[in-house]
Motif scaffolding. Structure first.
Motif, short mmCIF file in Angstrom:
data_model
loop_
_atom_site.label_atom_id
_atom_site.label_comp_id
_atom_site.label_asym_id
_atom_site.label_seq_id
_atom_site.Cartn_x
_atom_site.Cartn_y
_atom_site.Cartn_z
N LEU A 1 8.21 -6.11 0.87
CA LEU A 1 7.89 -6.27 -0.55
C LEU A 1 9.15 -6.23 -1.40
O LEU A 1 9.38 -7.10 -2.24
N PHE A 2 9.98 -5.22 -1.17
CA PHE A 2 11.28 -5.11 -1.84
C PHE A 2 12.35 -4.88 -0.77
O PHE A 2 12.40 -3.81 -0.17
N VAL B 1 0.84 -1.21 0.00
CA VAL B 1 0.00 0.00 0.00
C VAL B 1 0.87 1.26 0.00
O VAL B 1 0.61 2.20 -0.76
N LEU B 2 1.91 1.29 0.82
CA LEU B 2 2.80 2.45 0.87
C LEU B 2 3.48 2.68 -0.48
O LEU B 2 3.56 3.81 -0.97
N GLY C 1 7.97 6.43 4.32
CA GLY C 1 7.26 5.47 5.16
C GLY C 1 7.56 4.04 4.75
O GLY C 1 7.73 3.16 5.61
N TYR C 2 7.65 3.80 3.44
CA TYR C 2 7.99 2.45 2.98
C TYR C 2 9.39 2.07 3.42
O TYR C 2 9.63 0.94 3.88
N ILE C 3 10.33 2.99 3.28
CA ILE C 3 11.72 2.70 3.68
C ILE C 3 11.79 2.39 5.18
O ILE C 3 12.46 1.44 5.61
N ALA D 1 2.86 5.89 -3.09
CA ALA D 1 4.00 6.71 -3.52
C ALA D 1 4.07 6.78 -5.03
O ALA D 1 4.26 7.86 -5.61
N ALA D 2 3.91 5.64 -5.72
CA ALA D 2 3.99 5.61 -7.18
C ALA D 2 2.87 6.43 -7.82
O ALA D 2 3.10 7.23 -8.74
#
Length: 458
Positions: free
Chosen positions: A252-253, A202-203, A240-242, A207-208
């Motif tokens: 996810l990655f 979701v994050l 937030g994803y980082i 962002a994308a």
């Protein structure tokens, strides 16, 4: 390793071939049809970019979860469901009464596409021994070379002699063939799954989407502030994803991918050098039809040399890289691509069409060289589980680059023609100049490679 029947072993690659052909044809057939579609939908041809961006962005968002779904629910079920969703999306596109409906239908199509080709590729990887995989893959990806050649031509002739609706309806019979082949040939493969990183998904998706929308809104008069807010919001989602990926056991990655120098250089270079490369197939048919008044079929024929150049250079790519190194090839090839985009800015008259052919043929050859070299150096040093996640991130990165490239090209064109009041031809020429310069500058990033990088990949 699954045990295939003799029939499955022989014909299973056709499943990926059909899926790949459908997806790439759908991505390329639209470009020459956009001006006619815009006329039918009551839109400006210069505002049709979201018909393309929505599809590429949806692919980028949903590709990461395709492998998880295939492992959990089975490759056959997910693949067949993907074809059904893709065909439903195609029918919805054909019935679209306006651009907003078309964009929504393209998103449905993109969800199907995101599950279709990656899962088909995964099926082949899991079904064949390593010593047969290269042969199988080489056969299965032949449509990937043919579709970019057929797409613009087919799109041009369909809108000129039939109607734009058939651009999407043509997917339905191909989907039926793919479904029948898949039902008979695709094995039901399952894997143990430990759950998907839904929070990370979701994050990353927010962002994308935020960055792509920010580029679009930033170019519109009176909406620059909203574009800035969206860009800031997207940046916060990325941060937030980082933060999440550093703390989650199986993100996810994985951020550990970026500790590998060649992956880090390759993935960043992949993103930025594709900006101009991705914008050209969108902008060029518009220039040819809107400004030079070419027919859709004429525009399709003039785009064909790009695919011819890409196919023609394939046998020489590895030899050139082996002789000159990844570093030198990527630096000089990116420079040449940037210069070729700038050359497109020099065309100011419809009578100059014979000069398009050598320029676009060379551009196609350089594109093919660039993609092969960037993709190989990006994942060449990955090991073990890194290969799967790194390959997935690279595929996502490529689709994001297409989205950002088309959005940036369209935004520049809109900014120059509407806000700076330049005539349309001059706006196109200035857009090509800017995209060419950005491409040249992005090539400097590959100077960070060492001359010996990728030597073991020949």
């Amino acid at each position: 390793m699954v045990t295939l029947s003799a029939t499955q072993s022989k014909y299973l690659p056709y499943v990926l071939a059909v899926a790949l052909f459908m997806q790439i044809l759908d991505a390329t057939i639209l470009n020459t049809a956009l001006p006619q579609m815009a006329k039918a939908l009551g839109e400006s041809p210069l505002k049709m970019q979201w018909a393309v961006i929505s599809y590429a962005l949806t692919l980028a968002i949903f590709i990461p979860i395709s492998g998880f779904l295939a492992d959990k629910y089975g490759t056959r079920r997910v693949f067949l469901s993907a074809i059904i969703v893709f065909c439903i999306g195609s029918i919805l596109c054909a019935t679209a009464p306006n651009l907003d409906f078309l964009i929504g239908a393209r998103i449905v199509q993109g969800i199907g596409g995101a599950m279709m080709t990656p899962v088909a590729r995964l099926i082949l990887v899991k079904s064949y021994p390593r010593n047969k995989l290269l042969t199988v893959m080489n056969f299965a990806v032949i449509p990937a070379l043919i579709a970019p050649l057929v797409g613009p031509l087919l799109g041009g002739y369909i809108v000129q002699y039939a109607s734009w609706h058939w651009i999407f309806l043509i997917n339905v019979p191909m989907g039926v063939v793919g479904f029948i082949l898949g039902k008979k040939l695709v094995p039901a493969l399952f894997e143990e799954t430990e759950g998907l990183d839904w929070r990370g998904f979701v994050l990353f998706a927010l962002a994308a989407c935020g960055l792509t929308l920010a580029v679009e809104l930033g170019s519109q008069a009176g909406r620059g502030f909203y574009g800035l807010l969206l860009a800031l919001g997207a940046g916060l989602f990325l941060i937030g994803y980082i933060w999440h990926a550093k703390r989650y056991q199986q993100p996810l990655f994985p951020l550990s991918l970026f500790s590998i120098r060649t992956f880090r250089i390759g993935i960043v270079g992949n993103l930025f050098t594709r900006f101009g490369i991705s914008a050209v197939p969108f902008l060029l048919p518009l220039l040819l039809q809107v400004v030079f008044k070419y027919s859709p079929s004429q525009a399709g024929w003039l785009l064909a040399p790009i695919a011819v150049g890409a196919i023609g250079v394939k046998p020489f790519v590895s030899k050139l890289i082996q002789r000159y190194s990844y570093r030198r090839v990527l630096v000089y090839n990116t420079l040449l691509l940037g210069l070729l985009i700038i050359v497109l800015a020099q065309f100011g008259d419809a009578s100059q069409w014979p000069w398009f052919i050598p320029v676009l043929t060379l551009m196609g050859a350089c594109n093919s060289m660039q993609f092969s070299a960037m993709n190989t150096i990006t994942i060449g040093d990955l090991q073990g589980q890194q290969i799967s996640s790194g390959n997935s991130l690279m595929a996502v990165n490529q689709q994001l680059a297409i989205s950002f490239g088309i959005a940036s090209g369209a935004a520049l064109l809109s900014l120059l023609s509407e806000r700076l009041q330049l005539d349309v031809l001059t706006a196109f020429q200035m857009t090509y100049w800017i995209l060419g310069i950005v491409t040249i500058i992005s090539g400097l990033h590959f100077l960070r490679l060492k001359p010996e990088d990728g030597r073991g990949l020949y």
